[in-house]
Scaffold this active site. Structure first.
Site, PDB file in Angstrom:
ATOM      1  N   SER A  22      12.084 -42.348   5.843  1.00  0.00           N
ATOM      2  CA  SER A  22      11.421 -41.790   4.664  1.00  0.00           C
ATOM      3  C   SER A  22      11.746 -42.596   3.421  1.00  0.00           C
ATOM      4  O   SER A  22      12.849 -43.143   3.280  1.00  0.00           O
ATOM      5  CB  SER A  22      11.864 -40.340   4.454  1.00  0.00           C
ATOM      6  N   TYR A  29      17.172 -32.972   4.610  1.00  0.00           N
ATOM      7  CA  TYR A  29      16.115 -33.850   5.110  1.00  0.00           C
ATOM      8  C   TYR A  29      16.510 -35.313   4.914  1.00  0.00           C
ATOM      9  O   TYR A  29      16.414 -36.129   5.835  1.00  0.00           O
ATOM     10  CB  TYR A  29      14.817 -33.541   4.367  1.00  0.00           C
TER      11      TYR A  29
END
Length: 262
Positions: A154, A167
């Site tokens: 990410s 996350y």
């Protein structure tokens, strides 16, 4: 051509013909189109996603001639015994050639408000499922001296986002595993790379209270002044899964319109 609508990703006619692909989160915002693009290149795909409506949508969009090569596995990745058992059945038939560890959950709130159980839940979905999938595929890849493992990380690893600590932690774990697996598995002809998507307009953006303001924030940071599409991710995955990427391993490819340049 409108700059907002790039063409479908294409590596080569039938570039993945005969390849067996395991893809977690395959029916989601980025997975849906990538699955269709890989089917168009001849892949047989074992698509894992727990969202029934998204699975139905993927099935509806799959061309009739490719339907027999799409195996939808509606499973909860936190049910690790069931996942392990199903993967054992799949790999007992034939080896998996490509594993794409994409599934993720992304709860958003201040770090101190997360319970330990919530932190464990994110790790179970985002990291432990990747461990189980890769472990299941590894013996077959090793025996055939060929394999591709692709972890989806990410852009949030660059540190520009708040309230996503578990996350971001999970994506950092996947990046570390990418490098460890690349080093360890390379001697068997197996590559392991990561793809770091930028800010794509998927369900994940619904956590933002000002969608239009966020859209402008994204465009202001990108060198390429359009929003990314699932085709952009598909192009990167198709390349890293192909024969042509056999000398690339341990890398984290940013697909973010030039947001993060390192």
């Amino acid at each position: 051509m409108n700059r907002e609508t790039p063409m479908r990703a294409k590596v080569g006619q039938g570039a993945l013909t005969g390849r067996r692909v395991l893809y977690t989160g395959a029916s989601g915002g980025l997975g849906h189109q990538t699955t269709l693009d890989m089917l168009a290149e001849g892949a047989e795909i074992f698509a894992i996603d727990r969202d029934h409506s998204k699975n139905e949508s993927l099935l509806a969009d799959t061309p009739a001639e490719a339907a027999a090569r799409l195996h939808l596995l509606e499973m909860d990745l936190t049910d690790q015994p069931a996942l392990t058992e199903r993967l054992a059945e799949i790999t007992a038939e034939k080896p998996l050639d490509v594993v794409i560890n994409n599934a993720a959950i992304y709860p958003s709130k201040p770090f101190e408000d997360f319970t330990m159980e919530e932190l464990r839940q994110v790790h179970a979905v985002n990291v432990e499922s990747a461990l189980i999938c890769t472990r299941a595929a590894l013996p077959g890849m090793r025996d055939q001296a060929w394999g591709r493992i692709i972890n989806v990380t990410s852009i949030t690893l660059t540190g520009g986002w708040e309230n996503l600590a578990p996350y971001i932690q999970s994506k950092g774990s996947l990046l570390g595993l990418t490098r460890a697996w690349a080093r360890e598995f390379g001697k068997w002809g197996i590559t392991c790379n990561a793809i770091a998507p930028g800010a794509f307009p998927t369900d994940a953006e619904k956590i933002h209270p000002d969608p239009e303001g966020y859209r402008q924030f994204v465009l202001d940071h990108q060198a390429v002044k359009r929003r990314g599409t699932p085709h952009d991710i598909a192009a990167a995955i198709l390349f890293l899964a192909s024969e042509g990427a056999g000398f690339i391993t341990g890398q984290n490819l940013a697909v973010d319109g030039g947001w993060n340049m390192t």
